[in-house]
Scaffold this active site. Sequence first.
Site, short mmCIF file in Angstrom:
data_model
loop_
_atom_site.label_atom_id
_atom_site.label_comp_id
_atom_site.label_asym_id
_atom_site.label_seq_id
_atom_site.Cartn_x
_atom_site.Cartn_y
_atom_site.Cartn_z
N GLN A 237 0.83 -1.20 0.00
CA GLN A 237 0.00 0.00 0.00
C GLN A 237 0.87 1.26 0.00
O GLN A 237 0.35 2.36 -0.19
CB GLN A 237 -0.93 0.00 1.21
CG GLN A 237 -2.04 -1.04 1.10
CD GLN A 237 -3.04 -0.99 2.24
OE1 GLN A 237 -3.25 -1.99 2.90
NE2 GLN A 237 -3.66 0.15 2.49
N ARG A 384 -9.52 -0.18 7.31
CA ARG A 384 -10.44 0.76 6.68
C ARG A 384 -10.87 1.87 7.62
O ARG A 384 -12.05 2.18 7.79
CB ARG A 384 -11.67 0.03 6.15
CG ARG A 384 -12.32 0.80 5.01
CD ARG A 384 -13.47 0.08 4.43
NE ARG A 384 -13.96 0.82 3.30
CZ ARG A 384 -14.32 0.27 2.15
NH1 ARG A 384 -14.22 -1.02 1.99
NH2 ARG A 384 -14.78 1.00 1.18
N CYS A 385 -9.88 2.45 8.28
CA CYS A 385 -10.15 3.65 9.06
C CYS A 385 -8.84 4.39 9.19
O CYS A 385 -7.80 3.85 8.92
CB CYS A 385 -10.72 3.34 10.43
SG CYS A 385 -9.47 3.03 11.70
N GLU A 760 -12.98 5.33 4.16
CA GLU A 760 -13.07 4.65 5.45
C GLU A 760 -14.36 5.00 6.20
O GLU A 760 -14.73 4.29 7.14
CB GLU A 760 -11.88 5.04 6.34
CG GLU A 760 -10.67 5.49 5.60
CD GLU A 760 -9.76 4.35 5.22
OE1 GLU A 760 -8.75 4.60 4.57
OE2 GLU A 760 -10.06 3.22 5.56
O1 CDP Z 1 -7.10 6.76 0.17
P1 CDP Z 1 -8.25 6.03 -0.43
O2 CDP Z 1 -8.22 5.99 -1.92
O3 CDP Z 1 -8.49 4.70 0.19
O4 CDP Z 1 -9.60 6.83 0.00
P2 CDP Z 1 -10.27 8.15 -0.55
O5 CDP Z 1 -9.27 9.24 -0.70
O6 CDP Z 1 -11.42 8.43 0.36
O7 CDP Z 1 -10.82 7.78 -2.00
C1 CDP Z 1 -11.59 6.66 -2.30
C2 CDP Z 1 -12.21 6.85 -3.68
O8 CDP Z 1 -13.32 7.75 -3.58
C3 CDP Z 1 -11.24 7.47 -4.68
O9 CDP Z 1 -11.45 6.97 -5.97
C4 CDP Z 1 -11.62 8.93 -4.61
O10 CDP Z 1 -11.21 9.67 -5.69
C5 CDP Z 1 -13.13 8.87 -4.43
N1 CDP Z 1 -13.61 10.09 -3.77
C6 CDP Z 1 -14.48 10.96 -4.43
O11 CDP Z 1 -14.92 10.66 -5.54
N2 CDP Z 1 -14.84 12.14 -3.82
C7 CDP Z 1 -14.40 12.46 -2.58
N3 CDP Z 1 -14.75 13.60 -1.99
C8 CDP Z 1 -13.56 11.56 -1.88
C9 CDP Z 1 -13.16 10.40 -2.52
#
Ligand code: CDP
Length: 806
Positions: A237, A384-385, A760
Amino acid sequence: MNDLSPDRDDRIANLKGLGCSRKRVEDARFTQGKGNYVDDIKMPGMLHGDFVRSPYAHARVVSINIDAAMALDGVVAVLTAKDLEPLGLHWMPTLAGDKQMVLADGKVLFQGQEVAYVVARDRYVAADAVELVEVDYEELPVIVDPFKALEPGATVLREDLEGQTSGAHGERRHPNHIFLWEEGDKAATEAVLDEAEVVAEETIYYHRTHPCPLETCGCVASMDKVNGKLTLYGTFQAPHVVRTVASLLSGIEEHNIRVVSPDIGGGFGNKVGVYPGYVCSIVASIVTGKPVKWVEDRMENLMATAFARDYWMKGRISATKEGKITGLHCHVTADHGAFDACADPTKFPAGFFHICTGSYDIPVAYVGVDGVYTNKAPGGVAYRCSFRVTEAAYFIERMIEVLAQELNMDAAELRRINFIRKDQFPYHSALGWEYDSGDYHTAWDKALTAVNYDGLRAEQAERVEAFKRGETRKLMGIGLSFFTEIVGAGPVKNCDILGMGMFDSCEIRIHPTGSATARLGTISQGQGHATTFAQILASEIGISADSITIEEGDTDTAPYGLGTYGSRSTPVAGAATALAGRKIRAKAQMIAAYLLEVHDNDVEFDVDRFVVKGAPERFKTMKEIAYAAYNQAIPGLEPGLEAVSYYDPPNMTYPFGAYICVMDLDVDTGQTEIRQVYALDDCGTRINPMVIEGQVHGGLTEAYAIAMGQEIAYDEMGNCKTGTLMDFFLPTAVETPHYTTDFTETPSPHHPIGAKGVGESPNVGGVPMFSNAVHDAFRAFGLRQSHMPHDHWRIWRIAEGLGLHG
Ligand code: CDP
């Protein structure tokens, strides 16, 4: 004026930028079997590694005899700690400032610990040879209870630390004690609690569980002795961090190490840490000169790689008679297992647990966390947090319910009167955080209205009466949860992993014909980065997302970044992407002005082009500008159109959400049925609503698993009782409830596009929601606290304990 341009809406739609429910570009590959996972990698002459693991949770290793294993046809090597010792690799540093045995050095400390590493021609020979390695163990007393571990005279588990009265996080008050970490004002909190009109006290246990990604952990190490280059493919990761650690451990210069994370089949925190399998595979490849593959099986994954949670949280919360919370006190006994291998930013041995004041305006608070060694697997990852935030959210959301009971008050109302108000943001919590933005009351009201909360309570009251009259054996629980997440680790000034500041990065190359490639320091494990990060860029640089390729995970090409976990990708790398895009746009503006023969300030950006202010018919599209960047000599400008951004966030982002579920529960069988789940998330600006919905569905399903059945359990001998998917609950489509998702949108004031993380959130908010529903069903019969997981047997036992079986 440009707003009136007739094709403007079409041009915006064509970009597939921010806010568009663009279909995931990754899925064509995945749904057609074209994914490329670690176990798909096959190299000429590749050997296979497998571990001899300890059947005991605590034992001295008297002797290891490898003769029979070495005699087996196809076995190339058997490594033990003695082989690694001259290289200084029989122990390795953990992410938490402790050290961990790579292979058993004199003793074993948990069942499943790595004792010897067999290298063979193929996987099957390696497995056969594992059976032939003879290890003579002498059993030692086992401690699986962290409270017993701290008793005077308890067996010393970590003899290597004997006599050390301090560790990476300060004083150790017992040989099995790791640290005491404190935040907040203890004296002031205790004074408030002593004087309070109402105090509720409870011990909340968040049991040990495991991220259990469908793809287990693994790697292929390949040392090329001719050019001195080590290539390491793996389920990482954080590939750049692995490269730095591999360089520090092996002495190979970092430019000579290439770490590649290919497709990853789910991580959920499990693939952040550095495991003995990686170290042994690298050593084996260096020794044999051949590529060496190691892929753990399901049992190894569940028994030996990073667990999550295992927090005993003793809380006291005080309030006025009207329900205004006045103080919160929390002491945690944290079971870290045999080695402190928690994956947290270095300065936070309990992660961000001190977000445990939650969404509430609590004037004074204290939290103390004691880390403890036991004979269990090490780990302590953010499943997942964001670094122990799920534990914190579970703690406060249970304490709110307990307090509501103490006050004889409706728990939804208790939340409402204690929420941080919209006008209080940015809000400074008693435990030191600065919440960036929020509008909790609006979200809560929307959620309560959506589920017809008052109607549900009336129905529940009728159900209780019917139950008492003997007309039904089913109770109804309403599970409430309001959570605040803290994601986007993090500001370099206080967040680092092994000394590497937690910034992230994006590098963009615009090609002459107007398409683009962008590379990031993060790595998707199913979150859809290739889809969504292209959308951020599309809106920033005016090139359709369909013409932008996102690449991650190859340290030879991607800029240095700290990887993907804790929903940090959008808050950190997403911001880097937007800012790199803005650098592209700034240069494009100069090129456009030159081509249009006007001053730089006389052109403005409009969707996919620069137009002359006041003369919208005079413009240059980004495609034309890209071409010009490569084929025109522009005075004062270098050729090309590229940019890189390293982003150090000024603060975390604070997504939040309001979750409500309705559960029917059979007191005679302990079976539960989730009738309704409503999940409202606020993650600021939404990049891709469809991807967000997918993230929420997945996270809620994991939350359901954790709350309702999933656990890593040990018996008193330290035997792991849940080492297979027969015992470890993973919901299938049959058990998975239906979800209704909703949103509010409160942008982050400091993020370039206002986005907060979301990946998360559903796990953080979902676990208390499901657990609170179980408690709520029994509230009318006096239940205060019952530990998760709420499987059928445990629910039956609650009913039995409350005398509901007659
Ligand atoms: O770090 P991780 O990718 O696990 O988590 P994240 O930043 O929350 O993003 C998860 C997915 O959700 C990604 O494809 C982000 O681009 C999308 N996302 C989104 O579309 N809009 C947001 N405000 C936050 C995340």
